[in-house]
Structure formats: C-alpha cells, structure tokens
Design a protein around this motif. Structure first.
Motif, PDB file in Angstrom:
ATOM      1  N   TYR A  43      52.054 -73.147  -3.605  1.00 42.34           N
ATOM      2  CA  TYR A  43      52.602 -71.966  -2.935  1.00 42.34           C
ATOM      3  C   TYR A  43      53.169 -71.211  -3.947  1.00 42.34           C
ATOM      4  N   TYR A  44      54.083 -71.664  -4.762  1.00 42.06           N
ATOM      5  CA  TYR A  44      54.859 -70.992  -5.594  1.00 42.06           C
ATOM      6  C   TYR A  44      54.118 -70.204  -6.605  1.00 42.06           C
ATOM      7  N   MET A  91      52.307 -67.326  -4.993  1.00 45.75           N
ATOM      8  CA  MET A  91      53.274 -66.360  -4.522  1.00 45.75           C
ATOM      9  C   MET A  91      53.844 -65.589  -5.710  1.00 45.75           C
ATOM     10  N   SER A 112      52.051 -62.811  -7.015  1.00 43.54           N
ATOM     11  CA  SER A 112      52.164 -61.232  -6.517  1.00 43.54           C
ATOM     12  C   SER A 112      53.132 -60.261  -7.087  1.00 43.54           C
ATOM     13  N   CYS A 130      59.126 -64.324  -3.407  1.00 41.72           N
ATOM     14  CA  CYS A 130      58.621 -64.865  -1.980  1.00 41.72           C
ATOM     15  C   CYS A 130      59.703 -65.603  -1.418  1.00 41.72           C
ATOM     16  N   ALA A 179      59.360 -70.272   4.285  1.00 41.67           N
ATOM     17  CA  ALA A 179      57.998 -69.762   4.433  1.00 41.67           C
ATOM     18  C   ALA A 179      57.535 -69.783   6.104  1.00 41.67           C
ATOM     19  N   SER A 225      43.992 -65.933   0.857  1.00 44.37           N
ATOM     20  CA  SER A 225      45.507 -65.618   0.896  1.00 44.37           C
ATOM     21  C   SER A 225      45.771 -65.271   2.128  1.00 44.37           C
ATOM     22  N   PHE A 251      48.956 -64.362   2.353  1.00 45.36           N
ATOM     23  CA  PHE A 251      50.158 -63.557   1.986  1.00 45.36           C
ATOM     24  C   PHE A 251      49.781 -62.235   2.419  1.00 45.36           C
ATOM     25  N   GLN A 284      55.119 -58.389   3.409  1.00 49.05           N
ATOM     26  CA  GLN A 284      55.754 -59.158   2.891  1.00 49.05           C
ATOM     27  C   GLN A 284      55.934 -58.869   1.376  1.00 49.05           C
ATOM     28  N   ASP A 324      48.017 -58.923  -7.792  1.00 49.12           N
ATOM     29  CA  ASP A 324      49.042 -59.975  -7.298  1.00 49.12           C
ATOM     30  C   ASP A 324      50.105 -60.514  -8.425  1.00 49.12           C
TER      31      ASP A 324
END
Length: 671
Positions: A27-28, A31, A34, A38, A44, A420, A422, A427, A640
């Motif tokens: 996840y990190y 994110m 990006s 995040c 989340a 993804s 996201f 966001q 990202d």
C-alpha cells in the motif's frame, strides 16, 4: 495447552503478521509513487485495505489465515483455541464455586436479576422481523445501478413450497431434533459439551436452527455471556410466536452460503442458476453442507471439499430416516452451473467517493440502501472513450466533470481502477500550475483592474524570487487578458505582489479551495500549492455559475448529499445559492480568450469555450480546466511517482483529452 495447539497458534500469528506487513508495504509503496502522500494504513478506506489484503493473501497463500482474519487483532483459529482452553478451566472453577451453599444462593439471586434485565434489554420487538444483511447500491442519475457494496440477497423462501428433501437436508446436518425440541436442545448441548471435553477443545456446537436464527439475525456473533443469554431468550420468543416451518423459512432466507451470498434463493441462483423450488437432492445436500464453513467450502473455489461435506449431509439424512441407503448410493454429486457475475461492479472511482461520504453520515448497518447519485452514464462513457483514445504513453490521468452547481456527472480517477483504486481526481493533491492563476487575476479584477489593465511582462531581476516564463518569451507591457492567455509567470507574480498575497488567498478560499496556502510565498501565484483536481474544478464551476462557493457532490440527498462542508456552506449562505461577484464577468472573458487565443487553444470547441492550462516545474503535472455549455471539466495528466514527463504541457495532451471528452459530451461536430 498442547504442543500442537501452540504450534498452530505460532504458525497462524506468523501468517497473520506476514499478510498484514505485505499488504501495508504494498500500500505505502504504491501510494508513495503518487507523490501526493496518502492517509496512514489504518485511515485508508476499507475497500482500499481489502484490495491490498486480498492481493497479499493471493500471493502468500497462508494455511490458516483467511480474509475475515486479517483485520482482526487475532485470527479466529487462535481465538477459538484460546477460548476452548479458557472454557475448560472455567468449568473446573465453576464446579468448585457451585459446591458451596452460599454461592448457590447468590447465583440463584443473580440469575433472577439477570433474567429480568435480559427481558428488558433483548431486542424482542425485532425478533419477528429478520434483519437483512448490509448492502448499498449506487444509482446513476437515470436510476441505473452503477456499483454495489455488501451482501447479495434475494426474496425469502417458504419451506412449504420447497421440495421436502431441501428442508430435510438442512435439518439433518444442522439440527436433527429440530421438530422435537422447544428451541434449545438440552440433549444436543450436553452431547456437544461432553464431546468437546473429551476432545480437549471445541469440536462440536450445540446450537439449534432457532438459536442460529436468533444469533445471525438479531444478536450478532459476539460470544459473551450476555449475548448468549439474549440469544436464548429470543430463541424461546421465536418458538412461542412462530411455527417450526416459519422459523426454518426465516433461517434459510438469511443463512450465509459464501461468496457474499445470503439466503437460499440467492444461493440457488448463484451456484446452480435455478430457483430453490427446483433444487435436486444432491444440490440441496451441497448447499446444506456449506452452512458449516461457507467461505472455506464455497464450491466455486473448493468443489472437492463442498462435495465431501455434501456426502456427509446425505449420510446424516440416511441416519435420520429421510432417505434410504440405496437412494444415497444412487445420488451423483451436484454439478455447478454458476450464474454470470453481476455486471454491477463493486467499486469505481466515482462510487468509492460517493460511498465514502454515505458511510460517514449513515450508521445503519442493515437493509439495502439505495444512493441516488448525480453520475450521468452517457457522460461517464464519454470520459472512458476519451481516455481510451488519448495517447497517454504510460502516464496516469484523471478527469472530473460537473455541472456549474457542483453535481459531478462523470469521474475517472485513473486509467485502470482494477490495477489501482487510488482516486487521482479526489485523493491526490498535486500542484495545479497556472490553473491557480485564476485566483490571482480574480483578486486583480476585484481590486478594480480590468482585462485591459497593463502589466509588465519582462524578466524579474531583483529580489530573491526570480521566476521565468516557461516559453522564454517576454512581451513588455501587455494587458491582463494577454498575460493570462499566454500564461506569463512574471506577470502573475508581479500582479500577486500588487494586489497582495492575502487577497489572492482570499479569492481561492472564496471559491472553495481548502488546501494549506502559505501567506508569505510568492510562488503560490504560479500554483505551487497542493490541491485536488476536484476542488480546483469546483472553483472554476463557481466562475461558470456566477455564484460562489460551489461544493462538488456526487449524490442527490439534498444537504446530506453535500457532506459536512456543503452543510456548513449552506448554513452560512442562507438559501445555499452562494454569493455573486461582479468580477466574474470579466474573469469569464479572460478564460474565453485563453481558450481560443492563448495556451489553451488546443481545447477550443465549435461553441464558446472557457479554460486555462496548467503545467508544473519539469512537466511533472499538466492540467486543463475549463467549461462550455453546462459542463465544467478538469483534466490532469502526470506520473504517480511524480517524475517529469517529456514536455507534456497543459496546452497539449490534457487540452486535447478535455476537448475529446467535450465533443462527445456536448454532442458537437468536429470543425
């Protein structure tokens, strides 16, 4: 505790830690690429965590840990093992305590008080109306379902209308004495307790079908003494007011069959594409066998396990006298005929955004909730087509389209939601580049300047901050509309200094920008503030509508649909229609000039077009935000990981993508 139990607990906890660590790291990692930061893992959205946890489960393939375990502090198998040992030792202590005369007296008095309390607190008023599993469906503006979250359910069943072997299969495997006990089977409980004690742990349950209905529909799955006592009271209440057939009907209409499917009708349709009234004996046996472990035995994933359990169901039907041994031997295993998956997705960028707001304000966990959204399917398809035709060359992109009043009618938060989830439209917080100059020029117009007011477009040679024009061209004294259209950086910085940064920030705040804006940084005039694409597009919507502020919203629930910010704005502005600004007319004039004569001319449409380009340092972000007709649209292109793009400017790819969408959305003819 036995060595085997300790080993199983250790292995389970290791798998549990590995899954969570793997998911969190992934996840990190994604994110962070990006470039916009995040929220922490624990903050989340649940569906985002589920996405990475499911991916970790698929990659690591643990032996003991399943999806329902990963968000818990301790997996179920660990809790079950520990609880089994705790109960065994608790029984020893209880025998000692109950041996004394005084403890028995106090226990009797306490039991009397407890029964009175349970009679008052147990949800008996709800017990005759089973509660549906939670579910939310997002509807487009035309009523078409566009996303579904929660359980798959169907109409309830009536056992009197089902073939006899269907109810017999469930009774045989779940509660053989169903028709002979008053809801609580003392013989079955005693037998289960003895077998569990003999086995040294939890091996068999003694709950009846009536107790399971009380637990799954009314009291929940908590294994506390209070819950168990309430469950017993509700069970007796159900038995007093309902017939055995009605209890069994409600049980079959609510029980879980795996794959997020609840109720016999939904299960028959999902696994066999038939109605429950048409179930054969082998099919009924397979479904009855799922109730014990629906996720582990789901036949679309574990057909052998499901068929093995179905064979056990048939054996118990034989032992109970429902079928003969000859009939059992002649039955062939059921064959699956899975129904086609619903075309309604469980998530989209837009649906995630709308559902996040709905979950914040709606705490009702039961029943299907329909959320009427503002999304217009034709415009969403136009956005998808525009993305498909755009030559993004591996870059990411986002688009948000709204009406001038803030109703979001189309949204894409990236190129591929499946890869993804996201949402880069809502966001991600990236620099808006020159699209932020809208607030600089609005502040100038508010200060009494006009589009014809002259501003110096020559290099800045004094002071610590010396920006340059991106094209290297300087035009000397030029009117504001030219400086805005050609996106002069030096002119914007000089103009912000002339009107004051505080007035620029005030213009941004008035138009709904909530991002942190430093009050002493002249570079904000060039869009160095991190802000979401949706928020910037809503600011342009205020110019288009002639009223401010405009709050982007995705459902039609009135003030509720606008969320906390919208309700605060509504309370501050009376009717909720916002305030007008005489400077907006001149601002629209400058936006039209920029979209037809300036850096945004690649976006120009056959109708009057308004808009502004934005490009950040080293081409890390490229934007075009504008409006035409009754649509306000923002487009962002970038990477990202925040790496530069090869000379991708706002007047290039984003402007062309914006125009491609608008041609389709407004049904215009190419010139």
């Amino acid at each position: 505790m036995s060595d085997a139990d300790r080993a199983r607990i250790d292995q389970t906890m290791r798998e549990h830690a590995q899954i969570r660590a793997h998911a969190t790291a992934r996840y990190y990692e994604e994110m962070d690429r990006s470039g916009a930061g995040c929220p922490p893992w624990q903050n989340a959205p649940p569906h985002v965590r589920d996405y990475y946890l499911k991916d970790a489960l698929y990659e690591l393939k643990p032996r003991y840990v399943a999806m329902p375990d990963v968000e818990r502090e301790r997996p179920r198998i660990v809790e079950a093992t520990l609880e089994g040992h705790s109960r065994r030792y608790a029984r020893v202590v209880q025998r000692i305590r109950t041996a004394t005369k005084y403890v028995l007296y106090f226990a009797f008095a306490g039991l009397t008080v407890l029964l009175l309390w349970l009679a008052v607190t147990a949800p008996l008023s709800q017990s005759l109306q089973p509660i549906a599993a939670p579910s939310r469906v997002v509807l487009a503006a035309d009523g078409q379902p566009i996303a579904r979250r929660g359980a798959v359910r169907a109409e309830p069943v009536d056992v009197l209308e089902l073939p006899p072997h269907v109810s017999q299969a469930f009774v045989a495997i779940e509660d053989r004495r169903f028709y002979r006990h008053p809801g609580i089977d003392l013989y079955g409980v005693s037998r289960a307790m003895f077998r569990n004690w003999s086995a040294g742990g939890l091996r068999e349950g003694g709950s009846t079908i009536s107790q399971q209905l009380a637990k799954t529909s009314f009291t929940g799955g908590d294994r506390t003494i209070t819950r168990k006592a309430q469950e017993a009271l509700i069970t007796l209440w159900l038995e007093a007011w309902l017939s055995k057939e009605e209890i069994l009907s409600r049980y079959l209409s609510n029980v879980y069959f795996g794959n997020n499917v609840y109720g016999l009708r939904a299960a028959a349709r999902f696994y066999f594409s038939i109605e429950p009234e048409e179930l054969t004996l082998s099919q009924a046996a397979l479904l009855a066998g799922l109730v014990n472990a629906p996720n582990r035995l789901a036949p679309n994933r574990n057909l052998d396990g499901a068929r093995g359990r179905a064979a056990l169901v048939l054996q118990t039907m034989d032992e109970s006298g429902f079928i003969t041994a000859e009939e059992r031997d002649e039955i062939r295993p059921a064959r699956l005929r899975l129904a086609s998956r619903s075309t309604v997705p469980t998530g989209t960028y837009f649906a995630d955004w709308v559902l996040a707001g709905a979950q914040e304000r709606d705490q009702d966990d039961y029943g299907e909730q329909q959320i009427k959204s503002t999304l217009e399917p034709d415009l969403q398809r136009a956005a998808i087509a525009a993305f498909r035709d755009a030559r993004l060359a591996g870059h990411q992109a986002a688009l948000v389209a709204m009406r001038p009043d803030g109703r979001v009618v189309a949204m894409l938060g990236g190129r591929d939601y499946a890869r993804s989830p996201f949402n880069r439209a809502t966001q991600a917080r990236r620099q808006p580049g020159s699209t932020f100059k809208l607030f600089v020029y609005l502040a100038a117009l508010r200060a009494g300047m006009t589009p014809d007011t002259l501003i110096d477009d020559s290099p800045i040679t004094t002071g610590a901050y010396r920006p340059r024009n991106s094209d290297g061209v300087y035009r000397g004294e030029i009117p504001l509309h030219d400086a805005f259209a050609y996106s002069s950086n030096v002119a914007a910085v000089r103009l912000a200094e002339r009107v004051g940064l505080a007035n620029v920030i005030r213009a941004a705040r008035d138009l709904g920008v909530t991002a942190r804006i430093p009050s002493d940084d002249p570079s904000i005039a060039l869009g160095t503030v991190d802000v979401s694409l949706t928020e910037m597009t809503a600011a342009y919507a205020a110019i288009a509508s002639g009223r401010y502020p405009v709050v982007a919203h995705g459902d039609t629930g009135g003030d509720e649909g606008r969320g906390i910010v919208g309700r605060i704005v509504g309370s501050m502005t009376g009717e909720g229609n916002g305030r007008s600004d005489p400077a907006f007319d001149a601002m629209r004039e400058m936006l039209a000039y920029a979209a037809t004569k300036g850096t945004g001319r690649a976006a120009a449409l056959p109708v009057v077009t308004y808009g502004k380009t934005g490009t950040t340092q080293d081409y890390r972000d490229a934007l075009f935000i504008g409006f035409a007709g009754d649509l306000v649209v923002g487009v962002w292109v970038g990477n990202d990981d925040n790496t530069p793009m090869p000379r991708v400017a706002g007047g290039g790819l984003p402007a062309r993508l914006w125009r491609s969408f608008m041609i389709r959305a407004l049904e215009l003819q190419e010139r």
